[in-house]
Design a protein around this motif. Structure first.
Motif, PDB file in Angstrom:
ATOM      1  N   ARG A 119       0.828  -1.203   0.000  1.00  0.00           N
ATOM      2  CA  ARG A 119       0.000   0.000   0.000  1.00  0.00           C
ATOM      3  C   ARG A 119       0.864   1.255   0.000  1.00  0.00           C
ATOM      4  N   ARG A 120       0.238   2.393  -0.253  1.00  0.00           N
ATOM      5  CA  ARG A 120       0.984   3.655  -0.342  1.00  0.00           C
ATOM      6  C   ARG A 120       1.743   3.963   0.937  1.00  0.00           C
ATOM      7  N   TYR A 148       4.982   2.015   1.235  1.00  0.00           N
ATOM      8  CA  TYR A 148       5.982   2.478   0.278  1.00  0.00           C
ATOM      9  C   TYR A 148       6.575   3.817   0.700  1.00  0.00           C
ATOM     10  N   TRP A 149       5.725   4.796   0.997  1.00  0.00           N
ATOM     11  CA  TRP A 149       6.218   6.141   1.283  1.00  0.00           C
ATOM     12  C   TRP A 149       6.931   6.231   2.625  1.00  0.00           C
ATOM     13  N   ARG A 208       4.462  -2.052  -4.956  1.00  0.00           N
ATOM     14  CA  ARG A 208       3.646  -0.832  -5.067  1.00  0.00           C
ATOM     15  C   ARG A 208       2.999  -0.743  -6.447  1.00  0.00           C
ATOM     16  N   THR A 255      -1.278  -1.003  -7.820  1.00  0.00           N
ATOM     17  CA  THR A 255      -2.007  -0.171  -8.776  1.00  0.00           C
ATOM     18  C   THR A 255      -2.392  -0.962 -10.031  1.00  0.00           C
ATOM     19  N   ALA A 278       2.064   7.384  -6.310  1.00  0.00           N
ATOM     20  CA  ALA A 278       1.144   8.232  -5.550  1.00  0.00           C
ATOM     21  C   ALA A 278      -0.319   7.853  -5.748  1.00  0.00           C
ATOM     22  N   GLU A 335      -3.856   5.782  -5.810  1.00  0.00           N
ATOM     23  CA  GLU A 335      -4.564   4.851  -4.933  1.00  0.00           C
ATOM     24  C   GLU A 335      -4.483   3.457  -5.548  1.00  0.00           C
TER      25      GLU A 335
END
Length: 116
Positions: A19-20, A23-24, A68, A72, A97, A99
């Motif tokens: 999920r984001r 990753y971030w 990631r 998507t 970035a 969703e």
């Protein structure tokens, strides 16, 4: 910090989805650790710590990036678009970035459902 360690525990896992937030947070802590390593290298007058850290984190970085992209709905081969100067990195930034797919996709179940 838990997100960073979770990525390291999945050292070379290229299947599934990330999920984001996973990753971030990994990117953030990787950036912080790289700055610290560079600072320490500057104090010591060497590059050893930075090089060792970069080599140690290379495969987990690739793995979380592939996961990631899977979130998507894209293949991990999309990472190769990063080889195109500037444009490739912008496209990968947009992909990272976005969703993730709400439902299951060909790469696995929605990772948000296991954390909520």
């Amino acid at each position: 910090m838990d997100w960073y360690l979770a990525v390291l525990k999945k050292y070379a896992v290229f299947h599934g989805r990330a999920r984001r937030q996973e990753y971030w947070m990994f990117v953030l802590f990787n950036f912080i650790f790289s700055i610290v390593a560079g600072f320490v290298d500057g104090l010591l007058g060497s590059v050893a710590l930075g090089v060792i850290y970069s080599l140690a984190i290379f495969i987990p970085s690739l793995a979380v990036s592939v996961r990631r992209l899977h979130d998507t709905g894209r293949s991990g081969w999309w990472l190769l678009i990063g080889l195109i100067p500037l444009l490739g990195m912008i496209i990968l930034l947009i992909f990272a970035a976005q969703e993730g797919d709400e439902a299951s996709n060909e790469y696995g179940d929605n990772p948000k459902t296991s954390y909520v």
